[in-house]
Design a protein around this motif. Structure first.
Motif, PDB file in Angstrom:
ATOM      1  N   MET A   1      36.365  54.538  29.137  1.00  0.00           N
ATOM      2  CA  MET A   1      35.601  53.468  29.799  1.00  0.00           C
ATOM      3  C   MET A   1      36.535  52.653  30.692  1.00  0.00           C
ATOM      4  O   MET A   1      37.686  52.417  30.350  1.00  0.00           O
ATOM      5  CB  MET A   1      34.958  52.556  28.748  1.00  0.00           C
ATOM      6  CG  MET A   1      34.151  51.400  29.320  1.00  0.00           C
ATOM      7  SD  MET A   1      33.579  50.278  28.015  1.00  0.00           S
ATOM      8  CE  MET A   1      32.279  51.254  27.280  1.00  0.00           C
ATOM      9  N   TYR A   2      36.017  52.289  31.853  1.00  0.00           N
ATOM     10  CA  TYR A   2      36.762  51.432  32.767  1.00  0.00           C
ATOM     11  C   TYR A   2      35.990  50.123  32.914  1.00  0.00           C
ATOM     12  O   TYR A   2      34.766  50.125  33.019  1.00  0.00           O
ATOM     13  CB  TYR A   2      36.899  52.118  34.126  1.00  0.00           C
ATOM     14  CG  TYR A   2      37.570  51.264  35.165  1.00  0.00           C
ATOM     15  CD1 TYR A   2      38.954  51.138  35.184  1.00  0.00           C
ATOM     16  CD2 TYR A   2      36.816  50.580  36.108  1.00  0.00           C
ATOM     17  CE1 TYR A   2      39.575  50.345  36.127  1.00  0.00           C
ATOM     18  CE2 TYR A   2      37.425  49.782  37.060  1.00  0.00           C
ATOM     19  CZ  TYR A   2      38.800  49.668  37.067  1.00  0.00           C
ATOM     20  OH  TYR A   2      39.400  48.885  37.995  1.00  0.00           O
ATOM     21  N   ILE A   3      36.700  48.992  32.896  1.00  0.00           N
ATOM     22  CA  ILE A   3      36.058  47.682  32.990  1.00  0.00           C
ATOM     23  C   ILE A   3      36.614  46.927  34.180  1.00  0.00           C
ATOM     24  O   ILE A   3      37.825  46.933  34.424  1.00  0.00           O
ATOM     25  CB  ILE A   3      36.312  46.842  31.712  1.00  0.00           C
ATOM     26  CG1 ILE A   3      35.715  47.546  30.489  1.00  0.00           C
ATOM     27  CG2 ILE A   3      35.729  45.435  31.858  1.00  0.00           C
ATOM     28  CD1 ILE A   3      35.990  46.817  29.183  1.00  0.00           C
ATOM     29  N   SER A   4      35.745  46.265  34.901  1.00  0.00           N
ATOM     30  CA  SER A   4      36.228  45.342  35.921  1.00  0.00           C
ATOM     31  C   SER A   4      35.490  44.011  35.797  1.00  0.00           C
ATOM     32  O   SER A   4      34.358  43.948  35.319  1.00  0.00           O
ATOM     33  CB  SER A   4      36.069  45.932  37.322  1.00  0.00           C
ATOM     34  OG  SER A   4      34.741  46.309  37.549  1.00  0.00           O
ATOM     35  N   ILE A   5      36.189  42.957  36.194  1.00  0.00           N
ATOM     36  CA  ILE A   5      35.647  41.603  36.161  1.00  0.00           C
ATOM     37  C   ILE A   5      35.393  41.160  37.599  1.00  0.00           C
ATOM     38  O   ILE A   5      36.316  41.160  38.425  1.00  0.00           O
ATOM     39  CB  ILE A   5      36.634  40.614  35.499  1.00  0.00           C
ATOM     40  CG1 ILE A   5      37.019  41.071  34.091  1.00  0.00           C
ATOM     41  CG2 ILE A   5      36.034  39.200  35.485  1.00  0.00           C
ATOM     42  CD1 ILE A   5      35.949  40.981  33.065  1.00  0.00           C
ATOM     43  N   LEU A   6      34.178  40.795  37.878  1.00  0.00           N
ATOM     44  CA  LEU A   6      33.828  40.356  39.226  1.00  0.00           C
ATOM     45  C   LEU A   6      34.292  38.920  39.463  1.00  0.00           C
ATOM     46  O   LEU A   6      34.508  38.147  38.523  1.00  0.00           O
ATOM     47  CB  LEU A   6      32.319  40.445  39.436  1.00  0.00           C
ATOM     48  CG  LEU A   6      31.692  41.830  39.219  1.00  0.00           C
ATOM     49  CD1 LEU A   6      30.187  41.765  39.454  1.00  0.00           C
ATOM     50  CD2 LEU A   6      32.336  42.872  40.101  1.00  0.00           C
ATOM     51  N   ASN A   7      34.430  38.555  40.715  1.00  0.00           N
ATOM     52  CA  ASN A   7      34.845  37.201  41.075  1.00  0.00           C
ATOM     53  C   ASN A   7      33.858  36.137  40.637  1.00  0.00           C
ATOM     54  O   ASN A   7      34.190  34.954  40.613  1.00  0.00           O
ATOM     55  CB  ASN A   7      35.037  37.099  42.590  1.00  0.00           C
ATOM     56  CG  ASN A   7      36.335  37.749  43.032  1.00  0.00           C
ATOM     57  OD1 ASN A   7      37.241  37.923  42.230  1.00  0.00           O
ATOM     58  ND2 ASN A   7      36.397  38.125  44.292  1.00  0.00           N
ATOM     59  N   THR A   8      32.655  36.558  40.278  1.00  0.00           N
ATOM     60  CA  THR A   8      31.637  35.598  39.836  1.00  0.00           C
ATOM     61  C   THR A   8      31.898  35.074  38.432  1.00  0.00           C
ATOM     62  O   THR A   8      31.190  34.186  37.968  1.00  0.00           O
ATOM     63  CB  THR A   8      30.240  36.239  39.899  1.00  0.00           C
ATOM     64  OG1 THR A   8      30.290  37.494  39.229  1.00  0.00           O
ATOM     65  CG2 THR A   8      29.795  36.438  41.339  1.00  0.00           C
ATOM     66  N   CYS A   9      32.921  35.613  37.732  1.00  0.00           N
ATOM     67  CA  CYS A   9      33.303  35.108  36.408  1.00  0.00           C
ATOM     68  C   CYS A   9      33.530  33.600  36.489  1.00  0.00           C
ATOM     69  O   CYS A   9      34.235  33.116  37.377  1.00  0.00           O
ATOM     70  CB  CYS A   9      34.580  35.805  35.935  1.00  0.00           C
ATOM     71  SG  CYS A   9      35.348  35.063  34.478  1.00  0.00           S
ATOM     72  N   VAL A  10      32.923  32.878  35.518  1.00  0.00           N
ATOM     73  CA  VAL A  10      33.075  31.415  35.497  1.00  0.00           C
ATOM     74  C   VAL A  10      34.034  30.956  34.393  1.00  0.00           C
ATOM     75  O   VAL A  10      34.165  29.768  34.142  1.00  0.00           O
ATOM     76  CB  VAL A  10      31.699  30.727  35.331  1.00  0.00           C
ATOM     77  CG1 VAL A  10      30.835  30.976  36.557  1.00  0.00           C
ATOM     78  CG2 VAL A  10      30.994  31.173  34.057  1.00  0.00           C
ATOM     79  N   GLY A  11      34.677  31.914  33.712  1.00  0.00           N
ATOM     80  CA  GLY A  11      35.671  31.557  32.709  1.00  0.00           C
ATOM     81  C   GLY A  11      35.109  30.911  31.469  1.00  0.00           C
ATOM     82  O   GLY A  11      35.800  30.143  30.797  1.00  0.00           O
ATOM     83  N   CYS A  12      33.880  31.270  31.116  1.00  0.00           N
ATOM     84  CA  CYS A  12      33.228  30.615  29.969  1.00  0.00           C
ATOM     85  C   CYS A  12      33.870  30.987  28.641  1.00  0.00           C
ATOM     86  O   CYS A  12      33.736  30.271  27.666  1.00  0.00           O
ATOM     87  CB  CYS A  12      31.750  30.967  29.939  1.00  0.00           C
ATOM     88  SG  CYS A  12      31.427  32.686  29.466  1.00  0.00           S
ATOM     89  N   GLY A  13      34.534  32.138  28.581  1.00  0.00           N
ATOM     90  CA  GLY A  13      35.221  32.559  27.363  1.00  0.00           C
ATOM     91  C   GLY A  13      34.391  33.369  26.397  1.00  0.00           C
ATOM     92  O   GLY A  13      34.907  33.797  25.362  1.00  0.00           O
ATOM     93  N   ALA A  14      33.134  33.612  26.697  1.00  0.00           N
ATOM     94  CA  ALA A  14      32.274  34.356  25.767  1.00  0.00           C
ATOM     95  C   ALA A  14      32.821  35.753  25.493  1.00  0.00           C
ATOM     96  O   ALA A  14      32.830  36.214  24.341  1.00  0.00           O
ATOM     97  CB  ALA A  14      30.855  34.433  26.323  1.00  0.00           C
TER      98      ALA A  14
END
Ligand code: SF4
Length: 61
Positions: A1-14
């Motif tokens: 599996m490959y994961i990417s984080i989009l720039n829309t991440c708000v850093g909520c920590g969930a």
């Protein structure tokens, strides 16, 4: 599996609460420890489902 984080991440920590082995917060964005993805795939999926802004994208190899 490959994961990417989009720039829309708000850093909520969930994601880091759900799967702390893979996700961590650095500054105001999530970062990924790729070494632990394969062993925790179910939790990675849970993190993606629970991201409030759908910033986690999962792809099969
Ligand atoms: S759950 Fe989503 S918005 Fe929250 S830190 Fe993780 S990637 Fe960012």
């Amino acid at each position: 599996m490959y994961i990417s984080i989009l720039n829309t991440c708000v850093g909520c920590g969930a994601c880091a609460v759900i799967n702390p082995e893979v996700f961590d917060i650095q500054g105001s964005k999530a970062i990924i420890n790729t070494n632990r993805i394969d062993d925790t795939e179910d939790l990675c999926i849970d993190a993606a489902i629970n991201c409030p802004v759908n910033a986690i994208t999962l792809n099969d190899y």
